[in-house]
Design a protein around this motif. Structure first.
Motif, PDB file in Angstrom:
ATOM      1  N   ALA A   1       0.895  -1.173  -0.115  1.00 11.15           N
ATOM      2  CA  ALA A   1       0.101  -0.076   0.102  1.00 11.15           C
ATOM      3  C   ALA A   1       0.979   1.315  -0.052  1.00 11.15           C
ATOM      4  CB  ALA A   1      -0.888   0.071   1.162  1.00 11.15           C
ATOM      5  N   ALA A   2       1.998   1.162   0.904  1.00  9.39           N
ATOM      6  CA  ALA A   2       2.748   2.365   0.857  1.00  9.39           C
ATOM      7  C   ALA A   2       3.426   2.616  -0.415  1.00  9.39           C
ATOM      8  CB  ALA A   2       3.946   2.197   2.057  1.00  9.39           C
ATOM      9  N   LEU A   3       4.027   1.552  -1.075  1.00  9.51           N
ATOM     10  CA  LEU A   3       4.476   1.544  -2.462  1.00  9.51           C
ATOM     11  C   LEU A   3       3.545   2.056  -3.402  1.00  9.51           C
ATOM     12  CD1 LEU A   3       6.811   1.067  -4.344  1.00  9.51           C
ATOM     13  CD2 LEU A   3       6.070  -1.410  -4.710  1.00  9.51           C
ATOM     14  N   ALA A   4       2.353   1.713  -3.363  1.00 13.29           N
ATOM     15  CA  ALA A   4       1.481   2.161  -4.584  1.00 13.29           C
ATOM     16  C   ALA A   4       1.160   3.755  -4.324  1.00 13.29           C
ATOM     17  CB  ALA A   4       0.037   1.508  -4.243  1.00 13.29           C
TER      18      ALA A   4
ATOM     19  N   ALA B   1       4.791   1.794  -9.971  1.00 16.78           N
ATOM     20  CA  ALA B   1       5.390   0.397  -9.532  1.00 16.78           C
ATOM     21  C   ALA B   1       4.348  -0.931  -9.443  1.00 16.78           C
ATOM     22  CB  ALA B   1       6.067   0.456  -8.337  1.00 16.78           C
ATOM     23  N   VAL B   2       3.196  -0.554  -8.935  1.00 15.84           N
ATOM     24  CA  VAL B   2       2.248  -1.641  -8.452  1.00 15.84           C
ATOM     25  C   VAL B   2       1.121  -1.890  -9.536  1.00 15.84           C
ATOM     26  CG1 VAL B   2       0.594  -2.355  -6.892  1.00 15.84           C
ATOM     27  CG2 VAL B   2       2.480  -0.755  -6.095  1.00 15.84           C
ATOM     28  N   THR B   3       1.419  -3.265 -10.176  1.00 14.54           N
ATOM     29  CA  THR B   3       0.318  -3.789 -10.996  1.00 14.54           C
ATOM     30  C   THR B   3      -0.211  -4.926 -10.270  1.00 14.54           C
ATOM     31  OG1 THR B   3       2.073  -4.980 -12.486  1.00 14.54           O
ATOM     32  CG2 THR B   3       1.283  -2.727 -13.223  1.00 14.54           C
ATOM     33  N   LEU B   4      -1.354  -5.390 -10.385  1.00 15.61           N
ATOM     34  CA  LEU B   4      -1.915  -6.465  -9.677  1.00 15.61           C
ATOM     35  C   LEU B   4      -2.796  -7.461 -10.653  1.00 15.61           C
ATOM     36  CD1 LEU B   4      -3.932  -4.942  -6.775  1.00 15.61           C
ATOM     37  CD2 LEU B   4      -1.697  -5.833  -6.782  1.00 15.61           C
ATOM     38  N   CYS B   5      -2.487  -8.929 -10.607  1.00 14.73           N
ATOM     39  CA  CYS B   5      -3.129  -9.696 -11.407  1.00 14.73           C
ATOM     40  C   CYS B   5      -4.034 -10.596 -10.471  1.00 14.73           C
ATOM     41  CB  CYS B   5      -2.090 -10.814 -12.043  1.00 14.73           C
ATOM     42  SG  CYS B   5      -1.120  -9.955 -13.416  1.00 14.73           S
TER      43      CYS B   5
ATOM     44  N   ALA C   1     -16.153  -8.870  -1.258  1.00 15.63           N
ATOM     45  CA  ALA C   1     -15.964  -7.949  -0.059  1.00 15.63           C
ATOM     46  C   ALA C   1     -14.726  -8.505   0.689  1.00 15.63           C
ATOM     47  CB  ALA C   1     -17.146  -8.083   0.907  1.00 15.63           C
ATOM     48  N   ASP C   2     -14.258  -9.865   0.625  1.00 16.92           N
ATOM     49  CA  ASP C   2     -13.330 -10.282   1.598  1.00 16.92           C
ATOM     50  C   ASP C   2     -12.238 -10.656   0.464  1.00 16.92           C
ATOM     51  OD1 ASP C   2     -14.217 -12.438   0.150  1.00 16.92           O
ATOM     52  OD2 ASP C   2     -14.049 -13.859   1.957  1.00 16.92           O
ATOM     53  N   GLY C   3     -12.160  -9.966  -0.731  1.00 18.44           N
ATOM     54  CA  GLY C   3     -11.186 -10.006  -1.655  1.00 18.44           C
ATOM     55  C   GLY C   3     -10.591  -8.580  -1.788  1.00 18.44           C
ATOM     56  N   LEU C   4     -10.317  -8.422  -3.011  1.00 18.76           N
ATOM     57  CA  LEU C   4      -9.614  -6.945  -3.476  1.00 18.76           C
ATOM     58  C   LEU C   4     -10.192  -5.719  -2.928  1.00 18.76           C
ATOM     59  CD1 LEU C   4      -7.286  -5.547  -4.986  1.00 18.76           C
ATOM     60  CD2 LEU C   4      -8.812  -5.588  -7.169  1.00 18.76           C
ATOM     61  N   PRO C   5     -11.774  -5.485  -3.207  1.00 22.68           N
ATOM     62  CA  PRO C   5     -12.156  -4.279  -2.568  1.00 22.68           C
ATOM     63  C   PRO C   5     -11.909  -4.266  -1.179  1.00 22.68           C
ATOM     64  CG  PRO C   5     -13.935  -5.540  -4.073  1.00 22.68           C
ATOM     65  CD  PRO C   5     -12.468  -6.470  -3.674  1.00 22.68           C
ATOM     66  N   GLY C   6     -12.168  -4.923  -0.433  1.00 21.79           N
ATOM     67  CA  GLY C   6     -12.118  -4.870   1.167  1.00 21.79           C
ATOM     68  C   GLY C   6     -10.540  -4.862   1.672  1.00 21.79           C
ATOM     69  N   MET C   7      -9.752  -5.557   0.883  1.00 16.91           N
ATOM     70  CA  MET C   7      -8.107  -5.507   1.066  1.00 16.91           C
ATOM     71  C   MET C   7      -7.835  -4.148   1.018  1.00 16.91           C
ATOM     72  SD  MET C   7      -5.170  -7.454  -0.736  1.00 16.91           S
ATOM     73  CE  MET C   7      -5.102  -6.044  -2.163  1.00 16.91           C
ATOM     74  N   GLN C   8      -8.083  -3.480  -0.285  1.00  9.73           N
ATOM     75  CA  GLN C   8      -7.787  -2.148  -0.846  1.00  9.73           C
ATOM     76  C   GLN C   8      -8.524  -1.269   0.428  1.00  9.73           C
ATOM     77  OE1 GLN C   8      -6.318  -0.870  -4.564  1.00  9.73           O
ATOM     78  NE2 GLN C   8      -8.316  -1.749  -5.564  1.00  9.73           N
ATOM     79  N   LYS C   9      -9.560  -1.265   0.848  1.00 11.17           N
ATOM     80  CA  LYS C   9     -10.031  -0.402   1.937  1.00 11.17           C
ATOM     81  C   LYS C   9      -9.357  -0.545   3.385  1.00 11.17           C
ATOM     82  CE  LYS C   9     -14.340   0.759   4.055  1.00 11.17           C
ATOM     83  NZ  LYS C   9     -15.989   0.308   4.320  1.00 11.17           N
ATOM     84  N   GLU C  10      -9.113  -1.691   3.543  1.00 10.39           N
ATOM     85  CA  GLU C  10      -8.484  -2.001   5.076  1.00 10.39           C
ATOM     86  C   GLU C  10      -7.010  -1.364   5.049  1.00 10.39           C
ATOM     87  OE1 GLU C  10      -7.610  -3.666   8.679  1.00 10.39           O
ATOM     88  OE2 GLU C  10      -9.430  -3.419   7.683  1.00 10.39           O
ATOM     89  N   TYR C  11      -6.264  -1.426   3.956  1.00  9.28           N
ATOM     90  CA  TYR C  11      -4.754  -1.140   4.054  1.00  9.28           C
ATOM     91  C   TYR C  11      -4.788   0.440   3.132  1.00  9.28           C
ATOM     92  CZ  TYR C  11      -3.292  -5.677   5.313  1.00  9.28           C
ATOM     93  OH  TYR C  11      -2.810  -6.643   6.172  1.00  9.28           O
ATOM     94  N   GLY C  12      -5.824   1.147   2.813  1.00  7.73           N
ATOM     95  CA  GLY C  12      -5.563   2.380   2.265  1.00  7.73           C
ATOM     96  C   GLY C  12      -4.749   2.136   1.101  1.00  7.73           C
ATOM     97  N   MET C  13      -4.836   0.903   0.036  1.00 11.30           N
ATOM     98  CA  MET C  13      -4.184   0.686  -1.000  1.00 11.30           C
ATOM     99  C   MET C  13      -5.021   1.329  -2.348  1.00 11.30           C
ATOM    100  SD  MET C  13      -2.860  -2.953  -2.080  1.00 11.30           S
ATOM    101  CE  MET C  13      -2.214  -3.570  -0.728  1.00 11.30           C
TER     102      MET C  13
ATOM    103  N   PHE D   1      -6.613  -9.238   7.509  1.00  7.75           N
ATOM    104  CA  PHE D   1      -7.647  -8.894   6.956  1.00  7.75           C
ATOM    105  C   PHE D   1      -8.473 -10.100   6.556  1.00  7.75           C
ATOM    106  CE2 PHE D   1      -9.747  -8.538   2.673  1.00  7.75           C
ATOM    107  CZ  PHE D   1     -10.738  -7.826   2.986  1.00  7.75           C
ATOM    108  N   PHE D   2      -7.606 -10.986   5.865  1.00 12.02           N
ATOM    109  CA  PHE D   2      -8.564 -12.272   5.051  1.00 12.02           C
ATOM    110  C   PHE D   2      -8.644 -13.231   6.284  1.00 12.02           C
ATOM    111  CE2 PHE D   2      -5.407 -10.811   1.539  1.00 12.02           C
ATOM    112  CZ  PHE D   2      -6.514 -10.404   0.946  1.00 12.02           C
ATOM    113  N   PRO D   3      -9.852 -13.881   5.883  1.00 11.85           N
ATOM    114  CA  PRO D   3     -10.338 -14.644   6.845  1.00 11.85           C
ATOM    115  C   PRO D   3      -9.351 -16.184   7.166  1.00 11.85           C
ATOM    116  CG  PRO D   3     -11.995 -14.307   5.321  1.00 11.85           C
ATOM    117  CD  PRO D   3     -10.536 -13.651   4.863  1.00 11.85           C
TER     118      PRO D   3
END
Length: 321
Positions: A169-172, A178-182, A191-203, A253-255
């Motif tokens: 998140a800090a790098l992004a 620098a940050v690309t995601l596959c 909700a427990d995937g990318l959207p929630g992760m980005q919200k939790e980490y401010g990514m 964050f992840f279960p």
């Protein structure tokens, strides 16, 4: 398709009559007690083991069945049931006696809770207590936790110095280019995937730098560096074989999807030694072990049952011949 998270919805359509327990074959391994099963305390028991159909589950089901044989039981192999519901229902109804199950799958999918419990010990205790009324007994859990993660290759790990999701998140923020995601399509929208992760980490990763693709392609693209980071499952054998670096989920964050034996309560009451047979084995299972065993199947093409037997012998739990 090999993580429990991937199988959450697949199993919900399995009807009770369609658990796939119309066939099975006896396990006929020539094994005897090693450090488990001394005195053959399961002699006289007829036990049926089951599992889901993905690699890790096939290996875990075989581990369980081979250990029961070494302890003296006759074992029927009914592993490889499609989806998540079928194997659980088989044990609950008494059509099978034992399965390795995942705490998060039970808590969210089977028991209908919406929020996972961040602490793995509390998560296990919650499913253990909730399932007592369902005729299921949860034995002690393993450290094996098959959940979501982001991974990168060795070169990018050295280049950017990321070790945690907070680092990503800090790098992004510091270097957006620098940050690309596959990621998979499902992960991109859960909700427990990318959207929630980005919200939790401010990514904050722009949509244009996120590519959706099939699971297997993600691993190869990350290994090649075509994606800086990719969605992986923490126990997938390709992490080890491709020498990827998994980012720590430092905010939890992840279960938690810790594997633990689940036994039909009536069976366990009749054969309480099942606990003593399985506990030492379960304590040895962690993500490194799972990645190694899964890679032997998925990367090297070996048979899951043979992989399970080799590991049990190597660790001294059982002896051959």
């Amino acid at each position: 398709m090999r993580g429990p998270l991937r199988l959450l919805l697949a199993g919900t359509l399995v009807a009770a009559a369609g658990c796939g327990l119309t066939s099975g074959s006896p396990m006929v391994d020539d094994v005897r007690p090693g450090s488990v099963g001394q005195g053959r305390p399961l002699k006289g028991a007829d036990l049926t083991v089951t599992s889901k159909s993905f690699t890790e589950q096939l290996v875990l089901g075989a581990i369980m069945g081979i250990a029961f044989q070494a302890a003296g039981a006759e074992v029927l192999d009914r592993t490889g049931i499609q989806g998540s519901i079928g194997s659980r229902e088989a044990v609950r109804r008494g059509d099978a006696d034992a399965v390795y199950e995942y705490t998060g799958t039970a808590w969210i999918t089977y028991l209908g809770n919406k929020e996972p419990i961040p602490d793995p010990g509390r998560q296990w205790r919650a499913v253990r207590d909730a399932d007592r009324g369902n005729g299921l007994t949860w034995l002690a859990p393993s450290a094996l936790n098959n959940t979501y993660a982001l991974a990168t290759n060795q070169a990018n790990a050295r280049r950017y110095g990321t070790r945690t999701l907070s680092d990503v998140a800090a790098l992004a923020k510091r270097d957006p280019g620098a940050v690309t995601l596959c990621v998979e399509g499902e992960f991109a929208n859960r909700a427990d995937g990318l959207p929630g992760m980005q919200k939790e980490y401010g990514m904050d990763v722009p949509a244009g730098r996120i590519t959706q693709m099939d699971t297997g392609i993600i691993y190869t693209q990350v290994a090649k560096g075509s994606c800086t980071y990719g969605e992986v499952f923490t126990t997938d054998g390709r992490i080890k074989s491709m020498n990827l670096v998994v980012m720590e989920d430092d905010r939890k964050f992840f279960p938690n999807y810790n594997a633990a034996p689940v036994i039909n309560t009536e069976t366990l009451e009749e054969w309480p030694a099942i606990t003593d047979v399985l506990d030492p084995i379960t304590r040895k299972l962690d993500n490194d072990v799972a990645r190694t065993l899964n890679a032997r199947v998925d990367v090297d093409g070996e048979d899951p049952h043979q992989v399970a037997l080799d590991w049990l012998v190597q660790e001294g739990f059982v002896k051959e011949g």
